[in-house]
Design a protein around this motif. Structure first.
Motif, mmCIF file in Angstrom:
data_model
loop_
_atom_site.group_PDB
_atom_site.id
_atom_site.type_symbol
_atom_site.label_atom_id
_atom_site.label_comp_id
_atom_site.label_asym_id
_atom_site.label_seq_id
_atom_site.Cartn_x
_atom_site.Cartn_y
_atom_site.Cartn_z
ATOM 1 N N PRO A 38 -20.473 6.682 2.712
ATOM 2 C CA PRO A 38 -19.070 7.993 3.009
ATOM 3 C C PRO A 38 -17.206 7.227 3.139
ATOM 4 O O PRO A 38 -17.157 7.863 2.682
ATOM 5 C CB PRO A 38 -19.338 8.435 4.261
ATOM 6 N N ALA A 39 -16.999 6.218 2.704
ATOM 7 C CA ALA A 39 -15.876 5.737 2.811
ATOM 8 C C ALA A 39 -15.389 6.200 1.545
ATOM 9 O O ALA A 39 -14.063 6.329 1.082
ATOM 10 C CB ALA A 39 -15.653 3.751 3.278
ATOM 11 N N LEU A 40 -16.297 6.294 0.217
ATOM 12 C CA LEU A 40 -16.318 6.139 -0.394
ATOM 13 C C LEU A 40 -15.782 7.676 -1.658
ATOM 14 O O LEU A 40 -14.708 8.069 -1.791
ATOM 15 C CB LEU A 40 -17.491 6.246 -1.792
ATOM 16 N N HIS A 41 -15.960 8.237 -0.538
ATOM 17 C CA HIS A 41 -15.699 9.878 -0.889
ATOM 18 C C HIS A 41 -13.902 10.443 0.460
ATOM 19 O O HIS A 41 -13.406 10.837 -1.108
ATOM 20 C CB HIS A 41 -16.446 10.875 0.804
ATOM 21 N N ARG A 42 -13.742 9.458 0.983
ATOM 22 C CA ARG A 42 -11.874 9.421 0.780
ATOM 23 C C ARG A 42 -11.599 8.534 -0.302
ATOM 24 O O ARG A 42 -10.489 9.552 -0.389
ATOM 25 C CB ARG A 42 -11.658 8.305 2.470
ATOM 26 N N VAL A 43 -11.758 7.792 -0.996
ATOM 27 C CA VAL A 43 -11.546 7.431 -1.769
ATOM 28 C C VAL A 43 -11.443 8.213 -2.950
ATOM 29 O O VAL A 43 -10.467 9.420 -3.830
ATOM 30 C CB VAL A 43 -11.935 5.727 -2.711
ATOM 31 N N ALA A 44 -12.511 9.254 -3.383
ATOM 32 C CA ALA A 44 -12.395 10.388 -4.123
ATOM 33 C C ALA A 44 -11.559 11.541 -3.909
ATOM 34 O O ALA A 44 -11.170 12.136 -4.778
ATOM 35 C CB ALA A 44 -14.407 10.401 -3.637
ATOM 36 N N LEU A 45 -11.674 11.576 -2.243
ATOM 37 C CA LEU A 45 -10.605 13.006 -1.935
ATOM 38 C C LEU A 45 -8.797 12.740 -3.091
ATOM 39 O O LEU A 45 -8.130 13.520 -2.547
ATOM 40 C CB LEU A 45 -9.832 13.010 -0.125
ATOM 41 N N TRP A 46 -8.541 11.288 -2.376
ATOM 42 C CA TRP A 46 -6.885 10.959 -3.037
ATOM 43 C C TRP A 46 -6.914 11.167 -4.095
ATOM 44 O O TRP A 46 -5.630 11.045 -4.646
ATOM 45 C CB TRP A 46 -6.824 9.650 -2.205
ATOM 46 N N ASN A 47 -8.126 10.735 -4.427
ATOM 47 C CA ASN A 47 -8.100 10.786 -6.390
ATOM 48 C C ASN A 47 -7.984 12.193 -6.939
ATOM 49 O O ASN A 47 -7.123 12.382 -7.463
ATOM 50 C CB ASN A 47 -8.913 10.362 -6.939
ATOM 51 N N LEU A 48 -8.143 13.265 -6.169
ATOM 52 C CA LEU A 48 -8.738 14.517 -6.541
ATOM 53 C C LEU A 48 -7.594 15.020 -6.267
ATOM 54 O O LEU A 48 -6.738 15.664 -6.504
ATOM 55 C CB LEU A 48 -9.574 15.543 -5.657
ATOM 56 N N VAL A 49 -7.095 14.642 -4.696
ATOM 57 C CA VAL A 49 -5.457 15.318 -3.947
ATOM 58 C C VAL A 49 -4.230 14.799 -5.673
ATOM 59 O O VAL A 49 -3.445 15.745 -5.658
ATOM 60 C CB VAL A 49 -5.359 14.789 -3.120
ATOM 61 N N LEU A 50 -4.292 13.569 -6.257
ATOM 62 C CA LEU A 50 -3.395 13.547 -6.354
ATOM 63 C C LEU A 50 -3.572 13.849 -7.958
ATOM 64 O O LEU A 50 -2.624 14.300 -8.738
ATOM 65 C CB LEU A 50 -3.256 11.599 -7.039
ATOM 66 N N GLY A 51 -4.623 13.400 -8.230
ATOM 67 C CA GLY A 51 -5.242 14.777 -9.823
ATOM 68 C C GLY A 51 -4.918 16.028 -9.936
ATOM 69 O O GLY A 51 -4.247 16.867 -11.063
ATOM 70 N N THR A 52 -5.603 16.373 -8.881
ATOM 71 C CA THR A 52 -4.747 18.212 -8.760
ATOM 72 C C THR A 52 -3.080 18.182 -8.463
ATOM 73 O O THR A 52 -2.629 19.129 -9.713
ATOM 74 C CB THR A 52 -4.625 18.765 -7.615
#
Length: 160
Positions: A38-52
């Motif tokens: 689940p910790a990888l979801h948090r890293v994915a989320l910040w990639n998503l936010v910054l990418g967006t």
């Protein structure tokens, strides 16, 4: 706002960051599910936010570049689809990011599946839009000295 370089040069400078971040977000979310980390979801989320956020800047610079780029009607058709795909990517990324941030990324399996489906669609529009952007530069020579840039402007040339 005045840029220290031509607007058509700004778009390629910023577009690669959101491409990398958004694709990485999708990959990390898939990895988090496969590895049950689940910790990888948090890293994915910040990639998503910054990418967006980067996608917002890429869309803005792309729209400004399209206003000044000289192009034919045939190029305009490809450019218009490229723009629509960029905007669709931005919208889907924004919806996914707001959804995940609003729930603090605590999603049940059905919600996680829906947001992953949305992000997969986002990656699809991103990939095809990037392909068309590459065609615009390397095949048609829009905004640079690559590909067909040396050709004379055809009679069906138009400006916006």
């Amino acid at each position: 706002m005045t840029w220290p370089f031509p607007m058509e040069s700004a778009h390629p400078l910023v577009v690669h960051f959101p491409i990398a971040l958004l694709v990485t977000a999708v990959g990390l979310d898939l990895l988090a599910l496969a590895m049950k980390r689940p910790a990888l979801h948090r890293v994915a989320l910040w990639n998503l936010v910054l990418g967006t956020l980067g996608a917002g800047l890429a869309v803005w610079t792309g729209l400004r570049a399209a206003e000044v780029a000289k192009h034919t009607f045939a190029i305009h058709q490809v450019m218009e689809l490229h723009q629509k795909l960029g905007i669709a990517t931005l919208i889907m990324g924004s919806v996914a990011a707001v959804w995940r941030l609003g729930t603090r990324d605590r999603l049940g399996l059905p919600s996680r599946a829906l947001v992953m489906l949305l992000m997969a669609a986002m990656a699809g529009t991103l990939a095809y839009g990037a392909h068309l952007g590459g065609r615009l530069v390397y095949e048609f020579g829009v905004g640079g000295a690559f590909g067909a840039a040396g050709r004379a402007v055809s009679p069906d040339h138009h400006e916006h």
